[in-house]
Design a protein around this motif. Structure first.
Motif, PDB file in Angstrom:
ATOM      1  N   LEU A  15      50.636  87.054 122.910  1.00  0.00           N
ATOM      2  CA  LEU A  15      50.673  87.476 124.309  1.00  0.00           C
ATOM      3  C   LEU A  15      49.421  87.048 125.053  1.00  0.00           C
ATOM      4  CD1 LEU A  15      52.212  91.042 123.831  1.00  0.00           C
ATOM      5  CD2 LEU A  15      53.366  88.929 124.494  1.00  0.00           C
ATOM      6  N   THR A  16      48.896  85.879 124.695  1.00  0.00           N
ATOM      7  CA  THR A  16      47.764  85.324 125.424  1.00  0.00           C
ATOM      8  C   THR A  16      48.145  85.091 126.885  1.00  0.00           C
ATOM      9  OG1 THR A  16      46.982  84.207 123.425  1.00  0.00           O
ATOM     10  CG2 THR A  16      46.132  83.408 125.530  1.00  0.00           C
ATOM     11  N   PRO A  17      47.302  85.479 127.841  1.00  0.00           N
ATOM     12  CA  PRO A  17      47.641  85.309 129.260  1.00  0.00           C
ATOM     13  C   PRO A  17      47.915  83.852 129.624  1.00  0.00           C
ATOM     14  CG  PRO A  17      45.768  86.788 129.028  1.00  0.00           C
ATOM     15  CD  PRO A  17      46.030  86.218 127.661  1.00  0.00           C
ATOM     16  N   ASN A  18      48.903  83.643 130.465  1.00  0.00           N
ATOM     17  CA  ASN A  18      49.235  82.325 130.999  1.00  0.00           C
ATOM     18  C   ASN A  18      49.803  82.511 132.398  1.00  0.00           C
ATOM     19  OD1 ASN A  18      52.278  82.669 130.654  1.00  0.00           O
ATOM     20  ND2 ASN A  18      51.577  82.921 128.536  1.00  0.00           N
ATOM     21  N   VAL A  19      50.298  81.444 132.993  1.00  0.00           N
ATOM     22  CA  VAL A  19      50.787  81.537 134.370  1.00  0.00           C
ATOM     23  C   VAL A  19      52.223  82.036 134.441  1.00  0.00           C
ATOM     24  CG1 VAL A  19      49.232  79.747 135.205  1.00  0.00           C
ATOM     25  CG2 VAL A  19      51.501  79.111 134.362  1.00  0.00           C
TER      26      VAL A  19
ATOM     27  N   TRP B   2      52.055  82.735 142.237  1.00  0.00           N
ATOM     28  CA  TRP B   2      52.338  81.359 141.792  1.00  0.00           C
ATOM     29  C   TRP B   2      53.828  81.177 141.518  1.00  0.00           C
ATOM     30  CZ3 TRP B   2      50.749  76.434 140.935  1.00  0.00           C
ATOM     31  CH2 TRP B   2      51.376  75.694 139.941  1.00  0.00           C
ATOM     32  N   SER B   3      54.415  82.126 140.803  1.00  0.00           N
ATOM     33  CA  SER B   3      55.852  82.055 140.514  1.00  0.00           C
ATOM     34  C   SER B   3      56.668  82.154 141.795  1.00  0.00           C
ATOM     35  CB  SER B   3      56.245  83.184 139.545  1.00  0.00           C
ATOM     36  OG  SER B   3      55.547  83.060 138.323  1.00  0.00           O
ATOM     37  N   LEU B   4      56.197  82.971 142.729  1.00  0.00           N
ATOM     38  CA  LEU B   4      56.875  83.068 144.018  1.00  0.00           C
ATOM     39  C   LEU B   4      56.849  81.729 144.746  1.00  0.00           C
ATOM     40  CD1 LEU B   4      58.149  84.659 146.387  1.00  0.00           C
ATOM     41  CD2 LEU B   4      55.817  85.222 147.120  1.00  0.00           C
ATOM     42  N   GLY B   5      55.704  81.066 144.754  1.00  0.00           N
ATOM     43  CA  GLY B   5      55.602  79.768 145.413  1.00  0.00           C
ATOM     44  C   GLY B   5      56.536  78.744 144.815  1.00  0.00           C
TER      45      GLY B   5
END
Length: 385
Positions: free
Chosen positions: A223-227, A350-353
């Motif tokens: 569960l390492t943070p990513n985008v 970012w996901s919204l964009g």
């Protein structure tokens, strides 16, 4: 055979820029390799000082091969005119060299090349598969997609629209869609099985590598943070519900394939483009490399750009998150003046964009199709009733 001097100049300048960044700023590669926005637990590259010059040249060559595939896709003109659909705006297009330049000089593409994740090979294989399909080489297309699925897992979901694209491009053959699909599916599975059997032999005749590679995608143990959107959600998830929501998330990702293939049957290349954009948002371990792959295909549909409604908002959102994402990550991990919500909030934007860009392209293509059926509505506004 004539040589396209513009293409040669483009490739030479792109290669020179990348080699300059590798050689003049050796710390840059190490910095980008550790960035959560570019490298994920399943794609990161462990730096080796001895092999660094070799890997630099390798990654530059892979980028050039990817650009060549993008140019060949643009030259085919399938995005504007295919056997089943011809856009009324087919005369509006970007030059193929401009499409290649948009890929090679995309900051996301350059950063990905310098960081050297394995996503570069996956993206190259996907682009080569699409280029082979529009070039009426279905066997080569299936082999390239099998290689992409071998490197990662999600490219296997691109198989249905790619089969449709290969079938539509096989003008003059008498094979039905079912026969074409069965033959291409058999070749794809055979190629993938051969690659897996090769790995089985190289790892001492053990299948443990499957759990260590594809199992990571399916089960999300790291569960390492990513985008992406998965890591924070499953950090907060109670263990008894983990398996259920893993199934829900994967079912959500898979559900787009059938619907898009059915609704946009006449434009399988756009289905591929849209799915790549969706995967850049919703796959388990996304990075900006996945977004760069999607952005490399969007210029193929420059004829629908005038039909988009929220272009400025979409571009501004992507730029906003590109600049603030690293800052929020720094505040959380290094400065200690924030928490995980800082970074996760900016990944949501970012996901919204990206979602806005995908949605806008989808709306524009549907509007383009609609105007073919209703030419009297061309140029008129659409209002929800």
């Amino acid at each position: 055979m004539s040589i396209d001097r513009r293409k040669v100049a483009l490739f030479a300048s792109a290669a020179a820029l990348r080699f300059l960044l590798f050689s003049a700023f050796p710390q840059l590669a190490e910095l980008l390799t550790g960035r959560a926005e570019i490298s994920t637990p399943v794609t990161s590259f462990k730096r080796s000082a001895f092999f660094q010059p070799v890997t630099a040249i390798l990654y530059i060559l892979v980028d050039l091969v990817s650009a060549d595939a993008v140019i060949r896709i643009a030259q085919s003109g399938v995005a504007r005119s295919s056997p089943l659909f011809t856009s009324p705006r087919k005369d509006i297009k970007w030059d193929e060299v401009a499409v290649g330049a948009a890929f090679l000089f995309d900051p996301f593409t350059i950063a990905t090349c310098i960081a050297r994740p394995t996503t570069v090979f996956t993206n190259c294989s996907i682009l080569c598969a699409i280029a082979a399909a529009v070039g009426r080489r279905p066997v080569k297309s299936m082999l390239a997609l099998a290689i992409a699925a071998y490197f990662s897992l999600y490219p296997a979901l691109l198989l249905p629209p790619l089969i449709l694209l290969c079938h539509d491009q096989s003008v003059g053959t008498k094979l039905s869609l079912a026969n074409t699909a069965s033959k291409l599916l058999s070749f794809f599975l055979g190629s993938l099985a051969w690659l897996l059997a090769t790995s089985y032999m190289l790892t001492g005749q053990s299948w443990e590598f499957i759990r260590s590679t594809y199992g990571v995608h399916l089960l999300l143990p790291d569960l390492t943070p990513n985008v992406g959107l998965w890591w924070y959600f499953f950090i907060e998830m109670f263990d008894p519900f983990r398996a259920f929501f893993l199934g829900v998330f994967w079912l959500h990702l898979v559900s787009y394939v059938g619907g898009l293939c059915f609704r946009l049957r006449k434009q399988p290349l756009f289905v591929l483009t849209t799915l790549i954009g969706i995967f850049a948002v919703f796959q388990p371990y996304p990075s900006v490399a996945d977004a760069s792959l999607y952005f490399s295909l969007v210029p193929l549909y420059s004829h629908i750009f005038p039909l988009m409604r929220y272009t400025f908002f979409a571009i501004a959102t992507v730029l906003y998150t590109t600049l603030l994402g690293p800052a929020f990550y720094y505040l959380w991990i290094y400065a200690g003046s924030g928490n995980a919500n800082f970074f996760y909030a900016i990944t949501l934007v970012w996901s919204l964009g990206l979602s806005i860009v995908v949605g806008e392209c989808l709306f524009a293509v549907l509007r383009d199709e609609w105007e073919v059926d209703r030419p009297e509505m061309k140029g008129k506004d659409i209002r929800r009733i």
